[in-house]
Write an enzyme that holds these catalytic residues in place. Structure first.
Site, PDB file in Angstrom:
ATOM      1  N   ARG A 170       0.812  -1.222   0.000  1.00  0.00           N
ATOM      2  CA  ARG A 170       0.000   0.000   0.000  1.00  0.00           C
ATOM      3  C   ARG A 170       0.848   1.276   0.000  1.00  0.00           C
ATOM      4  NH1 ARG A 170      -2.567  -3.570  -0.939  1.00  0.00           N
ATOM      5  NH2 ARG A 170      -4.538  -4.266  -0.091  1.00  0.00           N
TER       6      ARG A 170
HETATM    7  N1  EPU Z   1     -12.299 -11.023   9.253  1.00  0.00           N
HETATM    8  C1  EPU Z   1     -12.958 -11.157  10.440  1.00  0.00           C
HETATM    9  N2  EPU Z   1     -13.805 -10.148  10.809  1.00  0.00           N
HETATM   10  C2  EPU Z   1     -14.008  -9.045  10.049  1.00  0.00           C
HETATM   11  C3  EPU Z   1     -13.310  -8.923   8.832  1.00  0.00           C
HETATM   12  C4  EPU Z   1     -12.448  -9.936   8.444  1.00  0.00           C
HETATM   13  O1  EPU Z   1     -12.803 -12.131  11.163  1.00  0.00           O
HETATM   14  O2  EPU Z   1     -14.798  -8.182  10.454  1.00  0.00           O
HETATM   15  C5  EPU Z   1     -11.404 -12.125   8.830  1.00  0.00           C
HETATM   16  C6  EPU Z   1     -11.948 -12.842   7.584  1.00  0.00           C
HETATM   17  O3  EPU Z   1     -12.868 -13.832   7.925  1.00  0.00           O
HETATM   18  C7  EPU Z   1     -10.680 -13.391   6.965  1.00  0.00           C
HETATM   19  C8  EPU Z   1      -9.607 -12.371   7.365  1.00  0.00           C
HETATM   20  O4  EPU Z   1     -10.137 -11.621   8.437  1.00  0.00           O
HETATM   21  O5  EPU Z   1     -10.333 -14.614   7.554  1.00  0.00           O
HETATM   22  C9  EPU Z   1      -9.250 -11.434   6.193  1.00  0.00           C
HETATM   23  O6  EPU Z   1     -10.423 -10.726   5.790  1.00  0.00           O
HETATM   24  P1  EPU Z   1     -10.740 -10.404   4.266  1.00  0.00           P
HETATM   25  O7  EPU Z   1     -10.697 -11.664   3.478  1.00  0.00           O
HETATM   26  O8  EPU Z   1     -11.979  -9.595   4.208  1.00  0.00           O
HETATM   27  O9  EPU Z   1      -9.513  -9.551   3.782  1.00  0.00           O
HETATM   28  P2  EPU Z   1      -8.818  -8.279   4.426  1.00  0.00           P
HETATM   29  O10 EPU Z   1      -7.381  -8.622   4.681  1.00  0.00           O
HETATM   30  O11 EPU Z   1      -9.603  -7.723   5.557  1.00  0.00           O
HETATM   31  C10 EPU Z   1      -7.910  -7.229   2.187  1.00  0.00           C
HETATM   32  C11 EPU Z   1      -7.786  -5.791   1.742  1.00  0.00           C
HETATM   33  C12 EPU Z   1      -9.101  -5.341   1.101  1.00  0.00           C
HETATM   34  C13 EPU Z   1      -9.425  -6.259  -0.064  1.00  0.00           C
HETATM   35  C14 EPU Z   1      -9.554  -7.701   0.473  1.00  0.00           C
HETATM   36  C15 EPU Z   1      -9.855  -8.718  -0.608  1.00  0.00           C
HETATM   37  C16 EPU Z   1      -6.324  -4.499   3.242  1.00  0.00           C
HETATM   38  C17 EPU Z   1      -6.259  -3.598   4.410  1.00  0.00           C
HETATM   39  N3  EPU Z   1      -7.541  -4.931   2.903  1.00  0.00           N
HETATM   40  O12 EPU Z   1      -8.891  -7.245   3.222  1.00  0.00           O
HETATM   41  O13 EPU Z   1      -8.892  -4.039   0.609  1.00  0.00           O
HETATM   42  O14 EPU Z   1     -10.625  -5.859  -0.695  1.00  0.00           O
HETATM   43  O15 EPU Z   1      -8.284  -8.066   1.088  1.00  0.00           O
HETATM   44  O16 EPU Z   1      -8.844  -8.784  -1.543  1.00  0.00           O
HETATM   45  O17 EPU Z   1      -5.304  -4.784   2.629  1.00  0.00           O
HETATM   46  C18 EPU Z   1      -9.120  -1.681   0.912  1.00  0.00           C
HETATM   47  O18 EPU Z   1      -7.900  -1.648   0.706  1.00  0.00           O
HETATM   48  O19 EPU Z   1      -9.827  -0.660   1.065  1.00  0.00           O
HETATM   49  C19 EPU Z   1      -9.741  -2.991   0.973  1.00  0.00           C
HETATM   50  C20 EPU Z   1     -11.002  -3.152   1.330  1.00  0.00           C
END
Ligand code: EPU
Length: 294
Positions: A170
């Site tokens: 990022r």
């Molecule tokens: N999770 C929870 N509770 C929550 C949210 C997530 O337990 O409220 C758990 C999920 O179940 C999963 C893990 O955390 O096991 C990761 O969650 P998720 O798959 O939603 O991915 P993320 O790491 O939270 C990243 C990017 C997103 C992108 C998604 C999908 C970052 C900060 N976030 O989210 O990017 O859309 O992967 O590729 O890098 C953004 O940058 O604005 C953004 C939304």
């Protein structure tokens, strides 16, 4: 009277910026300018530099919080044709910095090119995508970049190859005044497979993120090897509210802004999340969104 006054035709003074952001929050810009051509942009940038006035480039406002007091100096939007062209040449795609990333993804997919579909559903402009090396689980934009064209604060245009852009999680090290365009190197692929991958990503995103609510996407970066959303969730913060700002029940790294939200409320909620997560997990969350304002 400064040289900025000679750009009256493309300037709005004390223009509220909230409508230009996804969070719909924040105060006005001292000068909001929309240059129509690259030459006009050179004029604005040189003048701001000579007058020692700060310049901020506003993309699609999807990853941005503007403080309630607003922002001094010049805010530039690159919305004219000069800054929103997309050109496909073989496996190379060149897009103006003001183009929406989603448009570039659609054009690439339509041209049978693979690579960019991994960024499906990421909001914002190409300029913002490059600056913040946007991405998700399936990849980031950095490895697809061949070079970018930028304008320096003295109005010179330069091409910078990808290896000098310092892409990391990022982030990039671009310190030019303005990104003008980016050239991406994609690969030919099977259009059916590309469309399938695109659809799958969309479905996953729609199921796990509050896409129909007003938000700025993920508020915090993921700490190395961890998920900010999971950390906030485990700290019991889903549904926590300050004023009209609320931690999403669907994905805890999203903050939803309701009708009477203010930037001050959102900043307080950010502080609360940070301190609770630090108490609970011993991890300090870093902001992914940008904050502008005095
Ligand atoms: N999770 C929870 N509770 C929550 C949210 C997530 O337990 O409220 C758990 C999920 O179940 C999963 C893990 O955390 O096991 C990761 O969650 P998720 O798959 O939603 O991915 P993320 O790491 O939270 C990243 C990017 C997103 C992108 C998604 C999908 C970052 C900060 N976030 O989210 O990017 O859309 O992967 O590729 O890098 C953004 O940058 O604005 C953004 C939304």
């Amino acid at each position: 009277m400064t040289c900025l006054d000679s750009f009256a035709e493309i300037t709005r003074r004390d223009e509220p910026l909230a409508p230009y952001t996804w969070l719909k929050l924040g105060g006005p810009a001292q000068y909001l300018m929309e240059p129509r051509t690259t030459e006009e942009l050179v004029g604005v940038i040189k003048c701001a530099h000579e007058s020692n006035v700060p310049v901020h480039i506003l993309g699609d406002g999807s990853n941005l919080l503007i403080r309630d007091e607003g922002i001094s100096g010049v805010v530039i939007r690159l919305v004219s044709g000069d800054f929103s062209n997309i050109e496909v040449k073989g496996e190379q795609v060149t897009a103006g910095a003001g183009t929406l990333l989603s448009h570039v993804i659609s054009r690439s997919v339509a041209a049978g090119l693979t690579g960019l579909e991994t960024l499906a559903g990421i909001p914002g402009t190409v300029g913002g995508a490059i600056t913040g090396n946007v991405g998700g689980k399936s990849g980031e934009i950095g490895p697809l970049v061949e070079s970018i064209d930028v304008m320096t604060s003295t109005g010179e245009i330069e091409t910078i190859p990808a290896e000098l852009l310092g892409f990391g999680y990022r982030k990039s090290n671009i310190d030019a005044a303005v990104i003008l365009s980016a050239t991406l190197k994609l690969r030919e692929g099977d259009p059916n497979e590309i469309t399938k991958r695109l659809r799958k990503l969309w479905i996953m995103k729609r199921a796990s993120q509050p896409l129909s609510s007003q938000s700025a996407g993920c508020i915090f970066k993921n700490p190395p090897g961890l998920s900010a959303g999971a950390l906030i969730d485990q700290a019991g913060l889903k549904g926590t509210r300050i004023g009209d700002c609320e931690v999403s029940d669907l994905h805890a790294n999203f903050i939803i802004t309701h009708e009477n939200a203010t930037s001050a409320d959102l900043l307080r909620l950010i502080d609360l999340i940070r301190s609770k997560v630090e108490d609970y997990h011993g991890v300090r969350l870093e902001l992914e969104i940008k904050i502008w304002g005095n």
